[in-house]
Scaffold this motif. Structure first.
Motif, PDB file in Angstrom:
ATOM      1  N   CYS A 183       0.851  -1.195   0.000  1.00 24.22           N
ATOM      2  CA  CYS A 183       0.000   0.000   0.000  1.00 24.22           C
ATOM      3  C   CYS A 183       0.886   1.244   0.000  1.00 24.22           C
ATOM      4  O   CYS A 183       0.950   1.978   0.996  1.00 24.22           O
ATOM      5  N   PRO A 184       1.584   1.496  -1.106  1.00 21.16           N
ATOM      6  CA  PRO A 184       2.571   2.589  -1.110  1.00 21.16           C
ATOM      7  C   PRO A 184       1.965   3.963  -0.893  1.00 21.16           C
ATOM      8  O   PRO A 184       2.613   4.835  -0.297  1.00 21.16           O
ATOM      9  N   LYS A 185       0.735   4.196  -1.358  1.00 21.98           N
ATOM     10  CA  LYS A 185       0.117   5.507  -1.120  1.00 21.98           C
ATOM     11  C   LYS A 185      -0.123   5.724   0.366  1.00 21.98           C
ATOM     12  O   LYS A 185       0.146   6.806   0.904  1.00 21.98           O
ATOM     13  N   LEU A 186      -0.625   4.710   1.042  1.00 20.69           N
ATOM     14  CA  LEU A 186      -0.843   4.812   2.481  1.00 20.69           C
ATOM     15  C   LEU A 186       0.482   4.918   3.230  1.00 20.69           C
ATOM     16  O   LEU A 186       0.583   5.633   4.230  1.00 20.69           O
ATOM     17  N   SER A 187       1.498   4.223   2.742  1.00 20.21           N
ATOM     18  CA  SER A 187       2.815   4.296   3.365  1.00 20.21           C
ATOM     19  C   SER A 187       3.376   5.713   3.277  1.00 20.21           C
ATOM     20  O   SER A 187       3.952   6.235   4.246  1.00 20.21           O
ATOM     21  N   ARG A 188       3.187   6.350   2.138  1.00 21.10           N
ATOM     22  CA  ARG A 188       3.679   7.721   1.985  1.00 21.10           C
ATOM     23  C   ARG A 188       2.914   8.683   2.893  1.00 21.10           C
ATOM     24  O   ARG A 188       3.489   9.643   3.419  1.00 21.10           O
ATOM     25  N   ILE A 189       1.622   8.436   3.079  1.00 20.73           N
ATOM     26  CA  ILE A 189       0.846   9.258   4.010  1.00 20.73           C
ATOM     27  C   ILE A 189       1.414   9.129   5.420  1.00 20.73           C
ATOM     28  O   ILE A 189       1.633  10.128   6.117  1.00 20.73           O
ATOM     29  N   ALA A 190       1.651   7.886   5.843  1.00 21.38           N
ATOM     30  CA  ALA A 190       2.185   7.662   7.189  1.00 21.38           C
ATOM     31  C   ALA A 190       3.535   8.353   7.364  1.00 21.38           C
ATOM     32  O   ALA A 190       3.807   8.968   8.403  1.00 21.38           O
ATOM     33  N   ASP A 191       4.382   8.264   6.349  1.00 21.02           N
ATOM     34  CA  ASP A 191       5.699   8.888   6.433  1.00 21.02           C
ATOM     35  C   ASP A 191       5.586  10.406   6.496  1.00 21.02           C
ATOM     36  O   ASP A 191       6.332  11.069   7.232  1.00 21.02           O
ATOM     37  N   ALA A 192       4.655  10.969   5.726  1.00 21.10           N
ATOM     38  CA  ALA A 192       4.487  12.421   5.715  1.00 21.10           C
ATOM     39  C   ALA A 192       3.982  12.925   7.062  1.00 21.10           C
ATOM     40  O   ALA A 192       4.464  13.943   7.572  1.00 21.10           O
ATOM     41  N   VAL A 193       3.007  12.230   7.629  1.00 20.14           N
ATOM     42  CA  VAL A 193       2.513  12.629   8.948  1.00 20.14           C
ATOM     43  C   VAL A 193       3.620  12.493   9.983  1.00 20.14           C
ATOM     44  O   VAL A 193       3.769  13.330  10.880  1.00 20.14           O
ATOM     45  N   ASP A 194       4.407  11.457   9.861  1.00 27.77           N
ATOM     46  CA  ASP A 194       5.492  11.202  10.802  1.00 27.77           C
ATOM     47  C   ASP A 194       6.482  12.365  10.852  1.00 27.77           C
ATOM     48  O   ASP A 194       7.134  12.590  11.868  1.00 27.77           O
ATOM     49  N   GLY A 195       6.583  13.095   9.744  1.00 25.46           N
ATOM     50  CA  GLY A 195       7.539  14.191   9.683  1.00 25.46           C
ATOM     51  C   GLY A 195       7.023  15.519  10.201  1.00 25.46           C
ATOM     52  O   GLY A 195       7.774  16.504  10.206  1.00 25.46           O
ATOM     53  N   ASP A 196       5.773  15.570  10.653  1.00 24.57           N
ATOM     54  CA  ASP A 196       5.213  16.818  11.177  1.00 24.57           C
ATOM     55  C   ASP A 196       5.807  17.094  12.557  1.00 24.57           C
ATOM     56  O   ASP A 196       5.589  16.322  13.494  1.00 24.57           O
ATOM     57  N   PRO A 197       6.544  18.186  12.720  1.00 24.16           N
ATOM     58  CA  PRO A 197       7.188  18.446  14.016  1.00 24.16           C
ATOM     59  C   PRO A 197       6.194  18.641  15.156  1.00 24.16           C
ATOM     60  O   PRO A 197       6.543  18.419  16.319  1.00 24.16           O
ATOM     61  N   ARG A 198       4.968  19.033  14.851  1.00 25.27           N
ATOM     62  CA  ARG A 198       3.973  19.223  15.904  1.00 25.27           C
ATOM     63  C   ARG A 198       3.585  17.893  16.553  1.00 25.27           C
ATOM     64  O   ARG A 198       3.065  17.866  17.679  1.00 25.27           O
ATOM     65  N   LEU A 199       3.842  16.798  15.852  1.00 20.54           N
ATOM     66  CA  LEU A 199       3.490  15.480  16.363  1.00 20.54           C
ATOM     67  C   LEU A 199       4.665  14.772  17.025  1.00 20.54           C
ATOM     68  O   LEU A 199       4.523  13.628  17.465  1.00 20.54           O
ATOM     69  N   ALA A 200       5.815  15.428  17.114  1.00 17.60           N
ATOM     70  CA  ALA A 200       6.989  14.812  17.714  1.00 17.60           C
ATOM     71  C   ALA A 200       6.735  14.356  19.144  1.00 17.60           C
ATOM     72  O   ALA A 200       7.129  13.239  19.528  1.00 17.60           O
ATOM     73  N   PRO A 201       6.054  15.158  19.998  1.00 16.55           N
ATOM     74  CA  PRO A 201       5.773  14.663  21.356  1.00 16.55           C
ATOM     75  C   PRO A 201       4.855  13.446  21.371  1.00 16.55           C
ATOM     76  O   PRO A 201       5.010  12.570  22.226  1.00 16.55           O
ATOM     77  N   VAL A 202       3.900  13.416  20.459  1.00 10.64           N
ATOM     78  CA  VAL A 202       2.998  12.255  20.379  1.00 10.64           C
ATOM     79  C   VAL A 202       3.799  11.003  19.981  1.00 10.64           C
ATOM     80  O   VAL A 202       3.630   9.926  20.559  1.00 10.64           O
ATOM     81  N   LYS A 203       4.676  11.171  19.019  1.00 10.50           N
ATOM     82  CA  LYS A 203       5.504  10.056  18.569  1.00 10.50           C
ATOM     83  C   LYS A 203       6.401   9.560  19.715  1.00 10.50           C
ATOM     84  O   LYS A 203       6.534   8.343  19.933  1.00 10.50           O
ATOM     85  N   ALA A 204       7.002  10.489  20.450  1.00  7.40           N
ATOM     86  CA  ALA A 204       7.898  10.107  21.535  1.00  7.40           C
ATOM     87  C   ALA A 204       7.160   9.384  22.648  1.00  7.40           C
ATOM     88  O   ALA A 204       7.709   8.468  23.275  1.00  7.40           O
ATOM     89  N   ALA A 205       5.906   9.786  22.895  1.00  3.93           N
ATOM     90  CA  ALA A 205       5.132   9.172  23.982  1.00  3.93           C
ATOM     91  C   ALA A 205       4.604   7.788  23.610  1.00  3.93           C
ATOM     92  O   ALA A 205       4.415   6.935  24.482  1.00  3.93           O
ATOM     93  N   ASN A 206       4.415   7.546  22.311  1.00  4.07           N
ATOM     94  CA  ASN A 206       3.791   6.309  21.890  1.00  4.07           C
ATOM     95  C   ASN A 206       4.749   5.307  21.264  1.00  4.07           C
ATOM     96  O   ASN A 206       4.530   4.101  21.374  1.00  4.07           O
ATOM     97  N   TRP A 207       5.784   5.785  20.604  1.00  9.36           N
ATOM     98  CA  TRP A 207       6.745   4.882  19.974  1.00  9.36           C
ATOM     99  C   TRP A 207       8.153   5.375  20.264  1.00  9.36           C
ATOM    100  O   TRP A 207       8.877   5.813  19.347  1.00  9.36           O
ATOM    101  N   PRO A 208       8.553   5.349  21.531  1.00 11.29           N
ATOM    102  CA  PRO A 208       9.898   5.855  21.873  1.00 11.29           C
ATOM    103  C   PRO A 208      10.966   5.003  21.194  1.00 11.29           C
ATOM    104  O   PRO A 208      10.854   3.785  21.109  1.00 11.29           O
ATOM    105  N   SER A 209      11.965   5.657  20.692  1.00  9.14           N
ATOM    106  CA  SER A 209      13.039   4.955  19.984  1.00  9.14           C
ATOM    107  C   SER A 209      14.027   4.347  20.976  1.00  9.14           C
ATOM    108  O   SER A 209      14.067   4.711  22.137  1.00  9.14           O
TER     109      SER A 209
END
Length: 209
Positions: A183-209
């Motif tokens: 599902c490359p179109k959906l994959s690109r959507i996920a990657d694009a959202v992942d790059g939004d700096p406003r969501l960095a705290p959400v990413k850190a809280a849910n999928w800490p590296s």
């Protein structure tokens, strides 16, 4: 305006609502509970939601809301300028509502029943079958979404809360690599959202590296 309180668990559906809050500008606080092991935090969750599911949202007036789709629609109503959904008179609104309901009514249940099949089937063989069936249905539904959208976002040229669902749910089975492969179109959507700096705290809280 009082604070909203979002009760969740890292990596679960509460991340979708948390992401919507992060883009909305509404004041909110997030409380992560241990929902998988017996104890006071799980007991508190059942007091808030008898189904024992997250997310749970406590509104500023103290009332309780469950169901992520309902929460997202409430956030959209309270922050209409945040760009989380087309306006009611926008021609894209019907597609937004259609895909939102499809995600929560068709794809979401494949995780509800397939993630822990022992909740619903006693025999090991039956558990394996339930897991396999829900996995296959999950993949089939995502392929339907893939063929039903033009990109670059779920609604075409405009990003919406639907893309937050894709971002979060692509972390679940069958996993991000599957989306890249099938599902490359959906994959690109996920990657694009992942790059939004406003969501960095959400990413850190849910999928800490």
């Amino acid at each position: 305006m009082g604070f909203y309180r979002l009760i969740g668990n890292p990596g679960c559906g509460s991340a979708i609502v948390e992401a919507a809050f992060a883009l909305s500008g509404l004041p909110y606080q997030t409380e992560m509970l241990e929902i998988w092991q017996p104890g006071p935090e799980r007991e508190r969750l059942f007091q808030l939601n008898p189904l024992g599911q997250v997310p749970v949202m406590i509104l500023p007036d103290g009332s309780i809301m469950t169901e992520s789709g309902a929460m997202v629609l409430h956030i959209i109503d309270r922050a209409p300028g945040a760009g989380l959904a087309p306006s009611p008179d926008d021609p894209a609104r019907p597609a937004f509502l259609r895909w939102l309901v499809f995600l929560v009514a068709s794809i979401y249940p494949t995780f509800t029943y397939g993630d822990v099949p022992a909740r619903y089937v006693n025999e090991k063989e039956g558990q394996a079958e339930l897991r396999a069936v829900t996995e296959a249905e999950c993949q089939r539904y995502w392929r339907l979404v893939e063929t039903g959208i033009a990109g670059p976002w779920m609604l075409g040229e405009t990003r919406s809360a639907l893309d937050l669902y894709v971002w979060v749910m692509s972390h679940w089975r069958p996993g991000r690599q599957w989306f890249r492969d099938y599902c490359p179109k959906l994959s690109r959507i996920a990657d694009a959202v992942d790059g939004d700096p406003r969501l960095a705290p959400v990413k850190a809280a849910n999928w800490p590296s």
